[in-house]
Design a protein around this motif. Structure first.
Motif, PDB file in Angstrom:
ATOM      1  N   PHE A 185       3.511  42.509  56.263  1.00  0.00           N
ATOM      2  CA  PHE A 185       2.331  41.673  56.069  1.00  0.00           C
ATOM      3  C   PHE A 185       2.673  40.182  56.059  1.00  0.00           C
ATOM      4  O   PHE A 185       1.928  39.374  55.523  1.00  0.00           O
ATOM      5  CB  PHE A 185       1.628  42.060  54.765  1.00  0.00           C
ATOM      6  CG  PHE A 185       1.140  43.475  54.766  1.00  0.00           C
ATOM      7  CD1 PHE A 185       0.040  43.842  55.523  1.00  0.00           C
ATOM      8  CD2 PHE A 185       1.794  44.449  54.027  1.00  0.00           C
ATOM      9  CE1 PHE A 185      -0.411  45.146  55.538  1.00  0.00           C
ATOM     10  CE2 PHE A 185       1.350  45.759  54.038  1.00  0.00           C
ATOM     11  CZ  PHE A 185       0.251  46.114  54.803  1.00  0.00           C
ATOM     12  N   ARG A 186       3.791  39.814  56.651  1.00  0.00           N
ATOM     13  CA  ARG A 186       4.127  38.403  56.793  1.00  0.00           C
ATOM     14  C   ARG A 186       4.372  38.117  58.271  1.00  0.00           C
ATOM     15  O   ARG A 186       5.487  38.249  58.763  1.00  0.00           O
ATOM     16  CB  ARG A 186       5.367  38.053  55.969  1.00  0.00           C
ATOM     17  CG  ARG A 186       5.713  36.565  56.017  1.00  0.00           C
ATOM     18  CD  ARG A 186       6.928  36.248  55.167  1.00  0.00           C
ATOM     19  NE  ARG A 186       6.685  36.517  53.763  1.00  0.00           N
ATOM     20  CZ  ARG A 186       7.618  36.402  52.825  1.00  0.00           C
ATOM     21  NH1 ARG A 186       8.850  36.054  53.149  1.00  0.00           N
ATOM     22  NH2 ARG A 186       7.313  36.662  51.571  1.00  0.00           N
ATOM     23  N   PRO A 187       3.347  37.708  58.996  1.00  0.00           N
ATOM     24  CA  PRO A 187       3.501  37.482  60.436  1.00  0.00           C
ATOM     25  C   PRO A 187       4.498  36.366  60.723  1.00  0.00           C
ATOM     26  O   PRO A 187       4.690  35.450  59.914  1.00  0.00           O
ATOM     27  CB  PRO A 187       2.089  37.092  60.888  1.00  0.00           C
ATOM     28  CG  PRO A 187       1.177  37.572  59.811  1.00  0.00           C
ATOM     29  CD  PRO A 187       1.971  37.493  58.540  1.00  0.00           C
ATOM     30  N   HIS A 188       5.078  36.435  61.896  1.00  0.00           N
ATOM     31  CA  HIS A 188       5.984  35.392  62.337  1.00  0.00           C
ATOM     32  C   HIS A 188       5.191  34.114  62.595  1.00  0.00           C
ATOM     33  O   HIS A 188       4.060  34.165  63.104  1.00  0.00           O
ATOM     34  CB  HIS A 188       6.709  35.852  63.609  1.00  0.00           C
ATOM     35  CG  HIS A 188       7.874  34.994  63.969  1.00  0.00           C
ATOM     36  ND1 HIS A 188       7.735  33.811  64.661  1.00  0.00           N
ATOM     37  CD2 HIS A 188       9.203  35.140  63.744  1.00  0.00           C
ATOM     38  CE1 HIS A 188       8.919  33.265  64.847  1.00  0.00           C
ATOM     39  NE2 HIS A 188       9.827  34.052  64.295  1.00  0.00           N
ATOM     40  N   PRO A 189       5.717  32.934  62.277  1.00  0.00           N
ATOM     41  CA  PRO A 189       4.966  31.681  62.512  1.00  0.00           C
ATOM     42  C   PRO A 189       4.533  31.498  63.967  1.00  0.00           C
ATOM     43  O   PRO A 189       3.430  30.984  64.235  1.00  0.00           O
ATOM     44  CB  PRO A 189       5.959  30.597  62.088  1.00  0.00           C
ATOM     45  CG  PRO A 189       6.853  31.268  61.087  1.00  0.00           C
ATOM     46  CD  PRO A 189       6.962  32.685  61.553  1.00  0.00           C
ATOM     47  N   HIS A 190       5.366  31.919  64.893  1.00  0.00           N
ATOM     48  CA  HIS A 190       4.991  31.791  66.299  1.00  0.00           C
ATOM     49  C   HIS A 190       3.800  32.690  66.629  1.00  0.00           C
ATOM     50  O   HIS A 190       2.932  32.313  67.445  1.00  0.00           O
ATOM     51  CB  HIS A 190       6.182  32.151  67.193  1.00  0.00           C
ATOM     52  CG  HIS A 190       7.304  31.168  67.085  1.00  0.00           C
ATOM     53  ND1 HIS A 190       8.550  31.393  67.638  1.00  0.00           N
ATOM     54  CD2 HIS A 190       7.382  29.953  66.478  1.00  0.00           C
ATOM     55  CE1 HIS A 190       9.340  30.373  67.382  1.00  0.00           C
ATOM     56  NE2 HIS A 190       8.651  29.487  66.672  1.00  0.00           N
ATOM     57  N   ASP A 191       3.754  33.865  66.008  1.00  0.00           N
ATOM     58  CA  ASP A 191       2.631  34.771  66.255  1.00  0.00           C
ATOM     59  C   ASP A 191       1.338  34.203  65.684  1.00  0.00           C
ATOM     60  O   ASP A 191       0.252  34.372  66.272  1.00  0.00           O
ATOM     61  CB  ASP A 191       2.916  36.144  65.653  1.00  0.00           C
ATOM     62  CG  ASP A 191       4.115  36.819  66.300  1.00  0.00           C
ATOM     63  OD1 ASP A 191       4.465  36.419  67.429  1.00  0.00           O
ATOM     64  OD2 ASP A 191       4.692  37.744  65.685  1.00  0.00           O
ATOM     65  N   VAL A 192       1.423  33.553  64.535  1.00  0.00           N
ATOM     66  CA  VAL A 192       0.237  32.914  63.946  1.00  0.00           C
ATOM     67  C   VAL A 192      -0.280  31.822  64.880  1.00  0.00           C
ATOM     68  O   VAL A 192      -1.492  31.708  65.132  1.00  0.00           O
ATOM     69  CB  VAL A 192       0.576  32.339  62.561  1.00  0.00           C
ATOM     70  CG1 VAL A 192      -0.617  31.548  61.994  1.00  0.00           C
ATOM     71  CG2 VAL A 192       0.975  33.457  61.598  1.00  0.00           C
ATOM     72  N   LEU A 193       0.639  31.010  65.395  1.00  0.00           N
ATOM     73  CA  LEU A 193       0.229  29.948  66.309  1.00  0.00           C
ATOM     74  C   LEU A 193      -0.401  30.521  67.576  1.00  0.00           C
ATOM     75  O   LEU A 193      -1.433  30.019  68.067  1.00  0.00           O
ATOM     76  CB  LEU A 193       1.446  29.089  66.656  1.00  0.00           C
ATOM     77  CG  LEU A 193       1.200  27.909  67.609  1.00  0.00           C
ATOM     78  CD1 LEU A 193       0.213  26.924  66.984  1.00  0.00           C
ATOM     79  CD2 LEU A 193       2.524  27.215  67.944  1.00  0.00           C
ATOM     80  N   LEU A 194       0.196  31.582  68.098  1.00  0.00           N
ATOM     81  CA  LEU A 194      -0.338  32.210  69.311  1.00  0.00           C
ATOM     82  C   LEU A 194      -1.722  32.796  69.060  1.00  0.00           C
ATOM     83  O   LEU A 194      -2.622  32.708  69.919  1.00  0.00           O
ATOM     84  CB  LEU A 194       0.636  33.296  69.775  1.00  0.00           C
ATOM     85  CG  LEU A 194       0.335  33.974  71.110  1.00  0.00           C
ATOM     86  CD1 LEU A 194       0.364  32.956  72.236  1.00  0.00           C
ATOM     87  CD2 LEU A 194       1.362  35.077  71.383  1.00  0.00           C
ATOM     88  N   CYS A 195      -1.915  33.380  67.902  1.00  0.00           N
ATOM     89  CA  CYS A 195      -3.218  33.952  67.545  1.00  0.00           C
ATOM     90  C   CYS A 195      -4.290  32.866  67.481  1.00  0.00           C
ATOM     91  O   CYS A 195      -5.394  33.014  68.038  1.00  0.00           O
ATOM     92  CB  CYS A 195      -3.113  34.683  66.207  1.00  0.00           C
ATOM     93  SG  CYS A 195      -4.708  35.139  65.474  1.00  0.00           S
ATOM     94  N   VAL A 196      -3.984  31.778  66.815  1.00  0.00           N
ATOM     95  CA  VAL A 196      -4.964  30.696  66.653  1.00  0.00           C
ATOM     96  C   VAL A 196      -5.352  30.115  68.012  1.00  0.00           C
ATOM     97  O   VAL A 196      -6.545  29.919  68.314  1.00  0.00           O
ATOM     98  CB  VAL A 196      -4.395  29.611  65.727  1.00  0.00           C
ATOM     99  CG1 VAL A 196      -5.325  28.394  65.704  1.00  0.00           C
ATOM    100  CG2 VAL A 196      -4.218  30.153  64.316  1.00  0.00           C
ATOM    101  N   ILE A 197      -4.352  29.845  68.847  1.00  0.00           N
ATOM    102  CA  ILE A 197      -4.636  29.255  70.169  1.00  0.00           C
ATOM    103  C   ILE A 197      -5.461  30.217  71.018  1.00  0.00           C
ATOM    104  O   ILE A 197      -6.426  29.804  71.692  1.00  0.00           O
ATOM    105  CB  ILE A 197      -3.319  28.890  70.878  1.00  0.00           C
ATOM    106  CG1 ILE A 197      -2.621  27.757  70.115  1.00  0.00           C
ATOM    107  CG2 ILE A 197      -3.582  28.478  72.313  1.00  0.00           C
ATOM    108  CD1 ILE A 197      -1.254  27.409  70.667  1.00  0.00           C
ATOM    109  N   SER A 198      -5.119  31.496  71.002  1.00  0.00           N
ATOM    110  CA  SER A 198      -5.822  32.471  71.837  1.00  0.00           C
ATOM    111  C   SER A 198      -7.263  32.647  71.398  1.00  0.00           C
ATOM    112  O   SER A 198      -8.197  32.700  72.221  1.00  0.00           O
ATOM    113  CB  SER A 198      -5.089  33.819  71.794  1.00  0.00           C
ATOM    114  OG  SER A 198      -3.766  33.689  72.276  1.00  0.00           O
ATOM    115  N   VAL A 199      -7.478  32.753  70.083  1.00  0.00           N
ATOM    116  CA  VAL A 199      -8.847  32.940  69.588  1.00  0.00           C
ATOM    117  C   VAL A 199      -9.697  31.702  69.873  1.00  0.00           C
ATOM    118  O   VAL A 199     -10.875  31.810  70.287  1.00  0.00           O
ATOM    119  CB  VAL A 199      -8.821  33.266  68.083  1.00  0.00           C
ATOM    120  CG1 VAL A 199     -10.239  33.251  67.506  1.00  0.00           C
ATOM    121  CG2 VAL A 199      -8.175  34.623  67.844  1.00  0.00           C
TER     122      VAL A 199
END
Length: 402
Positions: free
Chosen positions: A4-18
């Motif tokens: 339940f601790r996403p990788h920082p790069h994955d968080v950034l990718l999620c925000v940009i994609s959404v």
């Protein structure tokens, strides 16, 4: 990494994609325009689900792929969003790269089969040239990311394996270096012990005699022997230091003791052991004009005789000490028989390192070594038990090299 601790790069990718998906939806840029069964805002639901899935693409690739596949199917029932499709391709790629090995092996095959089946069905049902594009899009969305992920994973595993081999090679090299240092230290210790033990034993015996016997003649004789052995021991030490300092072939080679020097060695032993009733006899039965011995064998044989003579000076009872050298074909035999029993008068202390050194020298050359009480063999008029040191060494160069 916790689930339940996403990788920082994955968080950034999620925000940009959404955010990109929201921009496309707000501009009315849909993947299709003929699916009007659901309102346009319904396309935001698969987009949001895929955004959440994107957070766990690295930490939980298998659940992410399953939920992402369901979200992609749901997206096809709405007007569709291109960001949702792009996020699914990334989830497929991550499932191959970060998933367990079995899933990484199977996904390219499964997606390849799905692509072929989708192409054949679309062509069979629609029967139009444009139907082939359905298979192409399916391959781009599923098979392409899986194949790319497999290639990236293969190269990563190959790099890890190469790094591991390099680390193991470095570790083995370090172990070999340490083993070589230990072996060289052991060789130097044997050489140092063999060179100076004879002289120091003579010094110890005669100094003890000089201290225990109150006689001017005895003290003068003992001091003479002590001086002679001190000078010779110092010479041997200088020879060893010169050998250690020798760094290149351009320097003068240092002389190595050989069996030709046994006569001089026994002459010195006679002078040292005369007061203890010891006699030293050399019997060399090697054929004249025979092939020369390899240098390591020559040195080992000399050192074994030297150490045996030193031990005789320390511990042997009065009587003859016989040194026998013989060669039979590819074998050189070295045997030293010394009287075994109680010894009167002063004795030098022993450490037991001499026998260990002789055994090591013999075994390093692939020979056989034995030491202990035995009945005298081949000595005319010899009686009683003797302490026998016997070494059999290879006498051919190829045997030593092997």
């Amino acid at each position: 990494m916790p689930l339940f601790r996403p990788h920082p790069h994955d968080v950034l990718l999620c925000v940009i994609s959404v955010l990109a998906g929201l921009v496309l939806w707000s501009l009315g840029l849909y993947t299709t325009t003929f699916r009007d069964l659901l309102p346009a805002w319904a396309a935001l639901v698969p987009l949001a689900v895929m955004g959440v899935v994107e957070l766990f693409r690295r930490t939980a690739p298998q659940p992410a792929l399953l939920i992402g596949t369901a979200a992609l199917i749901a997206d096809q029932l709405t007007v569709g969003n291109l960001a949702t499709v792009f996020m699914f391709t990334d989830v497929m790629y991550a499932a191959v790269v970060y998933g367990h090995p079995a899933m990484a092996r199977r996904l390219p095959i499964v997606t390849g089969v799905i692509t072929v089946v989708a192409t054949l069905l679309s062509v069979a049902l629609l029967r139009t040239p444009e139907s082939v594009l359905i298979g192409v899009v399916t391959g781009i969305v599923c098979f392409g990311p899986a194949l790319t992920g497999a290639s990236v994973r293969y190269h990563r595993e190959a790099a890890d394996a190469a790094r591991l081999r390099a680390e193991q090679t470095a570790l083995l090299a370090e172990m070999d270096r340490k083993a070589a240092i230990v072996a060289e230290r052991a060789r130097m210790a044997r050489e140092l012990h063999d060179m100076v033990a004879n002289h120091l034993s003579a010094i110890a015996i005669h100094s003890t005699a000089a201290l225990s016997i109150d006689s001017a003649d005895t003290s003068r004789e003992a001091l003479g022997v002590i001086r002679e052995n001190s000078v010779q021991g110092l010479s041997e030490m200088r020879r060893l230091i010169g050998l250690l300092r020798q760094a290149g072939a351009e320097q003068e080679p240092v002389a190595v003791p050989s069996l030709d020097g046994l006569a001089a060695l026994l002459d010195q032993a006679r002078a040292t052991g005369a007061a203890s009733g010891l006699e030293f006899v050399l019997e060399d039965t090697r054929p004249a004009g025979g092939e020369p011995l390899p240098a390591p064998v020559e040195l080992a044989a000399y050192r074994i005789v030297q150490e045996s003579v030193t031990n005789a000076l320390k511990h042997a009872a009065p009587g003859p000490v016989r040194v026998l050298i013989g060669r039979s074909g590819a074998l050189l035999t070295v045997r030293v028989d010394s009287p075994y029993g109680d010894r009167p008068g002063p004795r030098a202390p022993g450490s037991g390192a001499g026998l260990v050194g002789m055994r090591e020298r013999t075994e390093l050359l692939g020979g056989e070594f034995a030491a202990g009480p035995a009945e005298p063999v081949g000595a005319a008029g010899a009686t009683g038990t003797v302490w026998q040191v016997r070494a059999v060494l290879p006498a051919e160069e190829k045997a030593v090299e092997a």
